[in-house]
Scaffold this active site. Sequence first.
Site, PDB file in Angstrom:
ATOM      1  N   ARG A 109       0.852  -1.204   0.000  1.00  0.00           N
ATOM      2  CA  ARG A 109       0.000   0.000   0.000  1.00  0.00           C
ATOM      3  C   ARG A 109       0.879   1.243   0.000  1.00  0.00           C
ATOM      4  NH1 ARG A 109      -3.256  -3.596   2.592  1.00  0.00           N
ATOM      5  NH2 ARG A 109      -5.110  -4.034   1.344  1.00  0.00           N
ATOM      6  N   ASP A 138      -0.479  -6.200  -3.770  1.00  0.00           N
ATOM      7  CA  ASP A 138      -1.877  -5.917  -3.425  1.00  0.00           C
ATOM      8  C   ASP A 138      -2.513  -5.149  -4.572  1.00  0.00           C
ATOM      9  OD1 ASP A 138      -4.315  -5.382  -1.819  1.00  0.00           O
ATOM     10  OD2 ASP A 138      -3.051  -6.136  -0.196  1.00  0.00           O
ATOM     11  N   HIS A 209      -7.016  -9.051  -4.034  1.00  0.00           N
ATOM     12  CA  HIS A 209      -5.906  -8.134  -3.737  1.00  0.00           C
ATOM     13  C   HIS A 209      -4.840  -8.198  -4.833  1.00  0.00           C
ATOM     14  CE1 HIS A 209      -7.212  -6.801   0.242  1.00  0.00           C
ATOM     15  NE2 HIS A 209      -7.598  -8.032   0.479  1.00  0.00           N
ATOM     16  N   GLU A 273     -10.182 -12.051   1.733  1.00  0.00           N
ATOM     17  CA  GLU A 273     -11.082 -11.052   1.163  1.00  0.00           C
ATOM     18  C   GLU A 273     -11.278 -11.245  -0.343  1.00  0.00           C
ATOM     19  OE1 GLU A 273     -10.498  -7.491   4.382  1.00  0.00           O
ATOM     20  OE2 GLU A 273      -8.987  -7.606   2.812  1.00  0.00           O
ATOM     21  N   TRP A 319      -7.170 -14.417  11.327  1.00  0.00           N
ATOM     22  CA  TRP A 319      -7.315 -12.967  11.490  1.00  0.00           C
ATOM     23  C   TRP A 319      -8.753 -12.530  11.682  1.00  0.00           C
ATOM     24  CZ3 TRP A 319      -9.571  -9.070   8.361  1.00  0.00           C
ATOM     25  CH2 TRP A 319     -10.132  -9.501   7.145  1.00  0.00           C
ATOM     26  N   TYR A 344      -4.038  -5.674  15.295  1.00  0.00           N
ATOM     27  CA  TYR A 344      -3.778  -4.905  14.090  1.00  0.00           C
ATOM     28  C   TYR A 344      -3.264  -3.530  14.515  1.00  0.00           C
ATOM     29  CZ  TYR A 344      -5.539  -8.081  10.488  1.00  0.00           C
ATOM     30  OH  TYR A 344      -5.687  -9.123   9.615  1.00  0.00           O
ATOM     31  N   TRP A 392      -0.519  -2.998   8.637  1.00  0.00           N
ATOM     32  CA  TRP A 392      -1.039  -2.627   7.322  1.00  0.00           C
ATOM     33  C   TRP A 392      -0.764  -1.137   7.110  1.00  0.00           C
ATOM     34  CZ3 TRP A 392      -1.900  -6.656   4.479  1.00  0.00           C
ATOM     35  CH2 TRP A 392      -2.363  -7.843   5.045  1.00  0.00           C
ATOM     36  N   GLU A 394      -2.146   1.264   4.642  1.00  0.00           N
ATOM     37  CA  GLU A 394      -2.946   2.225   3.863  1.00  0.00           C
ATOM     38  C   GLU A 394      -2.764   3.641   4.412  1.00  0.00           C
ATOM     39  OE1 GLU A 394      -4.029  -0.662   5.014  1.00  0.00           O
ATOM     40  OE2 GLU A 394      -5.627  -1.528   3.787  1.00  0.00           O
TER      41      GLU A 394
HETATM   42  C1  ACM Z   1      -6.390  -9.211   6.284  1.00  0.00           C
HETATM   43  O1  ACM Z   1      -6.370  -8.370   7.182  1.00  0.00           O
HETATM   44  N1  ACM Z   1      -7.086  -8.995   5.186  1.00  0.00           N
HETATM   45  C2  ACM Z   1      -5.645 -10.444   6.398  1.00  0.00           C
END
Ligand code: ACM
Length: 468
Positions: A109, A138, A209, A273, A319, A344, A392, A394
């Site tokens: 990201r 991604d 993704h 996802e 997760w 997270y 993550w 973003e």
């Molecule tokens: C995830 O947070 N989509 C693994």
Amino acid sequence: MPGFDTLLPRPVSVEPLPGHCPLPSEVDVRTGADLPAEGYRLEIDPSGVTLHAADAAGEFYGRQTLRQLIGPDAFRAASIHSGQAVIPCGMVTDHPRFSWRGCLLDVARHFRTKAEVLRFIDLIAAHKLNVLNLHLTDDQGWRIEIPEFPKLTEVGGWRKSSMVGRHDGPERDGRPHGGFYTAGDLREIVAYAAERAVTVVPEIDIPGHARAAITAYPELGPETGGPWEVWTSWGISTSLLNTEKSTVDFFRTVFDHVLDIFPSQAIALGGDEVPGATEEHHRFVREIAQHLTERGRRPFGWDEVLEAADLPKMVIGSWQSEAAGARAAAAGHDVVMCPEERVYLDHRQSDHPDEPIPVGYLRTLEDIYGYEPVPADFPADRTILGTQAQVWAEHLDNVRRVDYAAFPRLSAFAEVAWSRPEGRDYAEFLPRLRDHHLPRLDSLGVEYRPLDGPHPWQTRPGVPGRPR
Ligand code: ACM
């Protein structure tokens, strides 16, 4: 001189002895055949330091403990003292609770330079974490050069613009963003990590993704919906890889290149996802998982992959819920606990109005410290491999933002992953962190979130978040 009560993560046992020892120029390292994997025993008496180590990792961890006993300045990049350091006498016997003590870093990201990745490895290694799950691909970017498919990085490595914060509107920053790693860069990262007892688990996300890959090679994507561009939004894209044999073969080639670079047993294939996932998507995941298994590796997938039948033995990153981990264990998979609601680290750290780009669940330092990776109702006859925190990116558009999100919560997480839960007490941890560990992070140059809230320059006034 820091005492044994300042160590973080807390060791299995410490036995302070009277006196102190001038820091010797050489540590006497011996094989500790009696020690569990990654374990060490540090013996400090007035005549010197003996380090018994089960293996190379144990030696590395013993040296990290020694570094903490020397004091915060031992975490600087160069020595600033001319006199001889002294350390307290005593004995530390130690080994980790879990063999997988991971942290995911999302470089898809927002691209992190190679130097930033190396620095992040230094930071997690100093915390005795041992897995870097490097999220390389991604919807918003493809970061690993694949010689057979140059457009993956020439096209997929760049997006024309980014969403600032989290909103449903059309506004974008208008600033191109991108970058990628060559095979040489990645081999360097792997070797650097290995010297610090860290395994790099690469992640190529399929069959969702993957919009960056679809933009580079539209034949990998859906028949309709194009023309594609590397995504400038955050969220879950409904544009999935198609399930043609040629697409699966394309990714076999991609993964073969990944296997050539990364010696890790575990190789991550994503699988998370996938809106509207069909049996064909499950087959895609199964075929790539089998491909990795046939080559002697262990596929790692997020818990959505459990919907696929006949998977080879995998490592499942649990997760979505803790229950998914129990299901994975019952099905014979290895389990890494990483529930979104708990670990997270891109999620907001407080309800304070100054919290920058507040997204996700409220997860304070105390919440992270209170996390127990083995749920109370986990099947008693099963074990978990370990636990992993996720960074993550973003909303982490530069390395200072990564520091802010990760620390000091990752320091708390490191203790969860390494130390026994008995006697864990936030009231004991907090002053140990504040008085002894934050000065180590200061020496390392980490721009962590101050305990009482962000510095003014760490805030992002006016940038929308999306708290849950
Ligand atoms: C995830 O947070 N989509 C693994």
